[in-house]
Write a protein that holds these residues in place. Structure first.
Motif, short mmCIF file in Angstrom:
data_model
loop_
_atom_site.label_atom_id
_atom_site.label_comp_id
_atom_site.label_asym_id
_atom_site.label_seq_id
_atom_site.Cartn_x
_atom_site.Cartn_y
_atom_site.Cartn_z
N ILE A 130 -29.23 -32.59 17.56
CA ILE A 130 -29.95 -31.36 17.89
C ILE A 130 -29.33 -30.20 17.11
N VAL A 131 -30.14 -29.18 16.88
CA VAL A 131 -29.70 -28.05 16.08
C VAL A 131 -28.48 -27.38 16.73
N GLN A 132 -27.51 -27.12 15.90
CA GLN A 132 -26.28 -26.47 16.35
C GLN A 132 -26.26 -25.03 15.85
N ARG A 133 -25.86 -24.10 16.70
CA ARG A 133 -25.91 -22.69 16.34
C ARG A 133 -24.53 -22.06 16.21
N THR A 134 -23.48 -22.85 16.38
CA THR A 134 -22.13 -22.32 16.26
C THR A 134 -21.32 -23.16 15.29
N GLU A 135 -20.28 -22.54 14.74
CA GLU A 135 -19.42 -23.24 13.80
C GLU A 135 -18.85 -24.52 14.39
N ALA A 136 -18.53 -24.49 15.67
CA ALA A 136 -17.88 -25.63 16.31
C ALA A 136 -18.75 -26.88 16.29
N GLY A 137 -20.04 -26.70 16.10
CA GLY A 137 -20.95 -27.83 16.12
C GLY A 137 -21.05 -28.58 14.80
N TYR A 138 -20.34 -28.11 13.78
CA TYR A 138 -20.45 -28.69 12.44
C TYR A 138 -19.15 -29.36 12.01
N ASP A 139 -19.33 -30.47 11.27
CA ASP A 139 -18.20 -31.31 10.90
C ASP A 139 -17.79 -31.18 9.43
N TYR A 140 -18.73 -30.82 8.60
CA TYR A 140 -18.46 -30.75 7.16
C TYR A 140 -18.99 -29.42 6.63
N TRP A 141 -18.25 -28.86 5.64
CA TRP A 141 -18.58 -27.54 5.11
C TRP A 141 -18.55 -27.54 3.59
N GLY A 142 -19.46 -26.75 3.01
CA GLY A 142 -19.38 -26.48 1.59
C GLY A 142 -18.34 -25.41 1.32
N GLN A 143 -18.12 -25.14 0.04
CA GLN A 143 -17.06 -24.21 -0.34
C GLN A 143 -17.52 -22.75 -0.30
N GLY A 144 -18.82 -22.54 -0.19
CA GLY A 144 -19.37 -21.19 -0.12
C GLY A 144 -19.85 -20.68 -1.46
N THR A 145 -20.87 -19.81 -1.41
CA THR A 145 -21.40 -19.19 -2.61
C THR A 145 -21.71 -17.73 -2.28
N GLN A 146 -21.32 -16.82 -3.18
CA GLN A 146 -21.43 -15.38 -2.92
C GLN A 146 -22.85 -14.89 -3.20
N VAL A 147 -23.38 -14.13 -2.26
CA VAL A 147 -24.66 -13.45 -2.44
C VAL A 147 -24.40 -11.95 -2.30
N THR A 148 -24.81 -11.19 -3.31
CA THR A 148 -24.63 -9.75 -3.29
C THR A 148 -25.98 -9.09 -3.52
N VAL A 149 -26.37 -8.22 -2.60
CA VAL A 149 -27.66 -7.52 -2.69
C VAL A 149 -27.39 -6.03 -2.81
N SER A 150 -27.86 -5.43 -3.88
CA SER A 150 -27.64 -4.01 -4.10
C SER A 150 -28.90 -3.23 -3.74
#
Length: 124
Positions: free
Chosen positions: A103-123
């Motif tokens: 079922i859909v998880q809405r908190t960090e604690a509900g997830y087991d694996y993570w990507g490294q992240g990608t930066q989004v900048t909006v001006s």
């Protein structure tokens, strides 16, 4: 073990669009709940979108509902976050995550694996 690689971030002007990608190696994405989170400077990480294709449900935070869409390409084992109508307040590092729950998880604690992240900048 699943590994996730985020990509697609960049700098855009307000009103523009970006599509983030999250490519998984290892187990196939359809067996997992997938989520996109973001973390702005000085703020906690928050979920923006999540989907359980096995369960047939999706979730969007109120701040992105109607502007962001989560989708997948099974052949590429990739999940996307299409972001339209970007606003300066969308500026953050975006992370994809995978959960072994059905079922859909809405908190960090509900997830087991993570990507490294990608930066989004909006001006403005």
């Amino acid at each position: 073990q699943m590994q996730l690689v985020d990509s697609g971030g960049g700098s855009v002007q307000a009103g523009g669009s970006l599509r983030l990608s999250c490519t998984a190696s290892g187990p196939t994405i359809p067996t997992y709940v997938m989520g996109w989170f973001r973390q702005a400077p000085g703020k906690a990480r928050e979920v923006v979108a999540a989907a359980s294709w096995a369960g047939g449900s999706t979730y969007y935070s109120d701040t992105v509902k109607g502007r962001f869409t989560i989708s997948r390409d099974n052949a590429k084992n990739t999940v996307y976050l299409q972001m339209n109508g970007l606003k300066p307040e969308d500026t953050a590092i975006y992370y994809c995550a995978a959960s072994t729950n059905y079922i859909v998880q809405r908190t960090e604690a509900g997830y087991d694996y993570w990507g490294q992240g990608t930066q989004v900048t909006v001006s403005s």
